[in-house]
Design a protein around this motif. Structure first.
Motif, PDB file in Angstrom:
ATOM      1  N   ALA A  11      -4.719  12.224   3.597  1.00  0.00           N
ATOM      2  CA  ALA A  11      -4.464  13.141   4.712  1.00  0.00           C
ATOM      3  C   ALA A  11      -3.017  13.601   4.628  1.00  0.00           C
ATOM      4  N   ALA A  12      -2.802  14.896   4.758  1.00  0.00           N
ATOM      5  CA  ALA A  12      -1.448  15.449   4.726  1.00  0.00           C
ATOM      6  C   ALA A  12      -0.772  15.224   6.075  1.00  0.00           C
ATOM      7  N   ASN A  13       0.416  14.633   6.064  1.00  0.00           N
ATOM      8  CA  ASN A  13       1.171  14.486   7.298  1.00  0.00           C
ATOM      9  C   ASN A  13       2.022  15.743   7.481  1.00  0.00           C
ATOM     10  N   VAL A 206      -7.650  -6.241   9.708  1.00  0.00           N
ATOM     11  CA  VAL A 206      -7.191  -5.516  10.899  1.00  0.00           C
ATOM     12  C   VAL A 206      -6.490  -4.204  10.558  1.00  0.00           C
ATOM     13  N   ILE A 207      -6.443  -3.840   9.284  1.00  0.00           N
ATOM     14  CA  ILE A 207      -5.832  -2.569   8.887  1.00  0.00           C
ATOM     15  C   ILE A 207      -6.842  -1.451   9.111  1.00  0.00           C
ATOM     16  N   ARG A 208      -6.455  -0.469   9.901  1.00  0.00           N
ATOM     17  CA  ARG A 208      -7.327   0.670  10.181  1.00  0.00           C
ATOM     18  C   ARG A 208      -6.842   1.963   9.533  1.00  0.00           C
ATOM     19  N   HIS A 209      -5.570   2.010   9.177  1.00  0.00           N
ATOM     20  CA  HIS A 209      -5.005   3.234   8.602  1.00  0.00           C
ATOM     21  C   HIS A 209      -3.835   2.831   7.704  1.00  0.00           C
ATOM     22  N   VAL A 210      -3.612   3.626   6.662  1.00  0.00           N
ATOM     23  CA  VAL A 210      -2.520   3.373   5.716  1.00  0.00           C
ATOM     24  C   VAL A 210      -1.684   4.636   5.606  1.00  0.00           C
ATOM     25  N   GLN A 211      -0.370   4.468   5.551  1.00  0.00           N
ATOM     26  CA  GLN A 211       0.526   5.577   5.252  1.00  0.00           C
ATOM     27  C   GLN A 211       1.373   5.220   4.043  1.00  0.00           C
ATOM     28  N   ILE A 212       1.751   6.249   3.288  1.00  0.00           N
ATOM     29  CA  ILE A 212       2.472   5.994   2.041  1.00  0.00           C
ATOM     30  C   ILE A 212       3.711   6.867   1.915  1.00  0.00           C
ATOM     31  N   ALA A 213       4.717   6.282   1.301  1.00  0.00           N
ATOM     32  CA  ALA A 213       5.916   6.952   0.809  1.00  0.00           C
ATOM     33  C   ALA A 213       6.602   5.946  -0.098  1.00  0.00           C
ATOM     34  N   ASP A 214       7.328   6.444  -1.091  1.00  0.00           N
ATOM     35  CA  ASP A 214       8.014   5.531  -2.003  1.00  0.00           C
ATOM     36  C   ASP A 214       9.315   5.053  -1.376  1.00  0.00           C
ATOM     37  N   ALA A 215       9.732   3.890  -1.805  1.00  0.00           N
ATOM     38  CA  ALA A 215      11.013   3.328  -1.385  1.00  0.00           C
ATOM     39  C   ALA A 215      12.001   3.442  -2.556  1.00  0.00           C
ATOM     40  N   PRO A 216      13.280   3.560  -2.265  1.00  0.00           N
ATOM     41  CA  PRO A 216      13.934   3.342  -0.978  1.00  0.00           C
ATOM     42  C   PRO A 216      14.159   4.610  -0.143  1.00  0.00           C
ATOM     43  N   SER A 217      13.784   5.796  -0.650  1.00  0.00           N
ATOM     44  CA  SER A 217      14.212   7.042   0.002  1.00  0.00           C
ATOM     45  C   SER A 217      13.106   7.798   0.723  1.00  0.00           C
ATOM     46  N   ARG A 218      11.937   7.224   0.855  1.00  0.00           N
ATOM     47  CA  ARG A 218      10.811   7.813   1.573  1.00  0.00           C
ATOM     48  C   ARG A 218      10.358   9.130   0.930  1.00  0.00           C
ATOM     49  N   VAL A 234      -5.268  -1.918  -5.730  1.00  0.00           N
ATOM     50  CA  VAL A 234      -5.524  -2.954  -4.724  1.00  0.00           C
ATOM     51  C   VAL A 234      -6.377  -2.393  -3.594  1.00  0.00           C
ATOM     52  N   LEU A 235      -6.031  -1.194  -3.114  1.00  0.00           N
ATOM     53  CA  LEU A 235      -6.817  -0.594  -2.027  1.00  0.00           C
ATOM     54  C   LEU A 235      -8.259  -0.355  -2.458  1.00  0.00           C
ATOM     55  N   ARG A 236      -8.456   0.063  -3.713  1.00  0.00           N
ATOM     56  CA  ARG A 236      -9.833   0.250  -4.202  1.00  0.00           C
ATOM     57  C   ARG A 236     -10.558  -1.085  -4.314  1.00  0.00           C
ATOM     58  N   ARG A 237      -9.862  -2.097  -4.810  1.00  0.00           N
ATOM     59  CA  ARG A 237     -10.491  -3.411  -4.947  1.00  0.00           C
ATOM     60  C   ARG A 237     -10.896  -3.956  -3.582  1.00  0.00           C
ATOM     61  N   LEU A 238     -10.081  -3.705  -2.584  1.00  0.00           N
ATOM     62  CA  LEU A 238     -10.400  -4.145  -1.225  1.00  0.00           C
ATOM     63  C   LEU A 238     -11.464  -3.258  -0.564  1.00  0.00           C
ATOM     64  N   GLU A 239     -11.838  -2.180  -1.255  1.00  0.00           N
ATOM     65  CA  GLU A 239     -12.823  -1.209  -0.768  1.00  0.00           C
ATOM     66  C   GLU A 239     -12.369  -0.574   0.539  1.00  0.00           C
ATOM     67  N   TYR A 240     -11.094  -0.199   0.545  1.00  0.00           N
ATOM     68  CA  TYR A 240     -10.555   0.498   1.705  1.00  0.00           C
ATOM     69  C   TYR A 240     -11.230   1.854   1.820  1.00  0.00           C
ATOM     70  N   SER A 241     -11.821   2.136   2.965  1.00  0.00           N
ATOM     71  CA  SER A 241     -12.573   3.374   3.161  1.00  0.00           C
ATOM     72  C   SER A 241     -11.934   4.307   4.173  1.00  0.00           C
ATOM     73  N   GLY A 242     -10.773   3.926   4.705  1.00  0.00           N
ATOM     74  CA  GLY A 242     -10.085   4.769   5.667  1.00  0.00           C
ATOM     75  C   GLY A 242      -9.271   5.856   4.986  1.00  0.00           C
ATOM     76  N   TRP A 243      -8.427   6.504   5.767  1.00  0.00           N
ATOM     77  CA  TRP A 243      -7.577   7.568   5.254  1.00  0.00           C
ATOM     78  C   TRP A 243      -6.211   7.022   4.887  1.00  0.00           C
ATOM     79  N   ILE A 244      -5.559   7.725   3.971  1.00  0.00           N
ATOM     80  CA  ILE A 244      -4.193   7.406   3.566  1.00  0.00           C
ATOM     81  C   ILE A 244      -3.316   8.592   3.950  1.00  0.00           C
ATOM     82  N   GLY A 245      -2.426   8.384   4.906  1.00  0.00           N
ATOM     83  CA  GLY A 245      -1.543   9.452   5.350  1.00  0.00           C
ATOM     84  C   GLY A 245      -0.361   9.611   4.413  1.00  0.00           C
ATOM     85  N   CYS A 246      -0.141  10.832   3.945  1.00  0.00           N
ATOM     86  CA  CYS A 246       0.978  11.129   3.045  1.00  0.00           C
ATOM     87  C   CYS A 246       2.192  11.461   3.897  1.00  0.00           C
TER      88      CYS A 246
END
Length: 268
Positions: A11-13, A206-218, A234-246
């Motif tokens: 998902a585009a933020n 208990v994770i319902r949503h994931v957001q991503i950015a690289d560190a250290p500068s976001r 890892v997310l695929r192995r855990l079969e995460y089916s929610g959205w990933i916010g960019c």
């Protein structure tokens, strides 16, 4: 790149991406770039039916909004832990749920706020936060909306009420049942705590949503210190089916920065 496991959905933020454009034009730009869903912190400058029209015109799904804040003051981090601001907090929850319902958003991220500096002790502030999250979950349940809790890193948000992603998970379990969950932000977790893999694995229930950015500068994935091929695996192995916010700040423009989707086999 070889890929196993379910397709991860991006998902585009729109607070962070397509900022070269006015907010209204970011919806069409996100759709043209291949996104089918969006999230952003604050739709409150616009009538909900106006934003709904932009979503429909672009053919996009709304995933997440934040509770209302003052973007220019300390209140930008929220009010949920403030014993002296409960009425305003509840007004904000009602407003957020009004927008979430109009936009068909699944999630409302409730910002916890900074620990008060007026002499209120941490224990009282945290008890207020917990009670306020429980109240928000009760209101959200009637609309089918899930409340999200996110631990912000102490470098970017010193004094934030939540000390760790584990603490966010503890509150979610204690007060919310199925209507409160964790927003796992990879960037915030890396800056403050690290050990991303084990935390994803341990807190996954208990994770319902994931957001991503690289560190250290976001910035976008692949421009910092994190091993994104591993994180996505890892997310695929855990079969995460929610959205990933960019939720990142592109280094050299949104469109040129999206090449990471090809590199990590994450085309929308």
């Amino acid at each position: 790149m070889h890929r196993t496991g379910p397709q991860l959905r991006l998902a585009a933020n729109l607070k962070w991406l397509f900022t070269e454009l006015p907010f209204r034009e970011r919806f069409d730009a996100a759709a043209a770039a291949g996104f089918t869903a969006v999230e952003y912190a604050s739709p409150y400058s616009y009538a909900p039916e106006t934003v709904r029209g932009w979503l429909d015109q672009a053919g996009l799904q709304q995933i997440l909004i934040n509770t209302p804040t003052d973007p220019f003051g300390l209140e930008r981090f929220g009010l949920a832990c403030r014993p002296d601001r409960v009425v305003e907090y509840r007004d904000g929850i009602h407003r957020a749920l009004e927008y979430a319902h109009a936009l068909d958003a699944s999630f409302v991220h409730v910002l916890g706020g900074l620990r008060p500096v007026d002499g209120t002790g941490y224990d009282r502030a945290f008890a207020t936060y917990t009670a306020n999250i429980r109240w928000a979950a009760e209101q959200a349940a009637t609309l089918g909306v899930t409340i999200l809790l996110e631990a912000l890193n102490r470098r970017d948000a010193p004094g934030y009420i939540l000390n760790s992603v584990e603490q966010a998970a503890d509150v979610a379990v204690a007060v919310g049942g199925c209507r409160v969950g964790v927003l796992f932000d990879v960037y915030h977790c890396q800056v403050d705590q690290g050990d991303i893999t084990r935390r994803l694995e341990t807190l996954f229930p208990v994770i319902r949503h994931v957001q991503i950015a690289d560190a250290p500068s976001r910035t976008e994935p692949g421009t910092g210190e994190l091993n994104w091929a591993h994180i996505f695996a890892v997310l695929r192995r855990l079969e995460y089916s929610g959205w990933i916010g960019c939720e990142y700040a592109p280094i050299a423009g949104t469109l040129s920065g999206l090449e990471w989707r090809d590199r990590f086999a994450l085309n929308p």
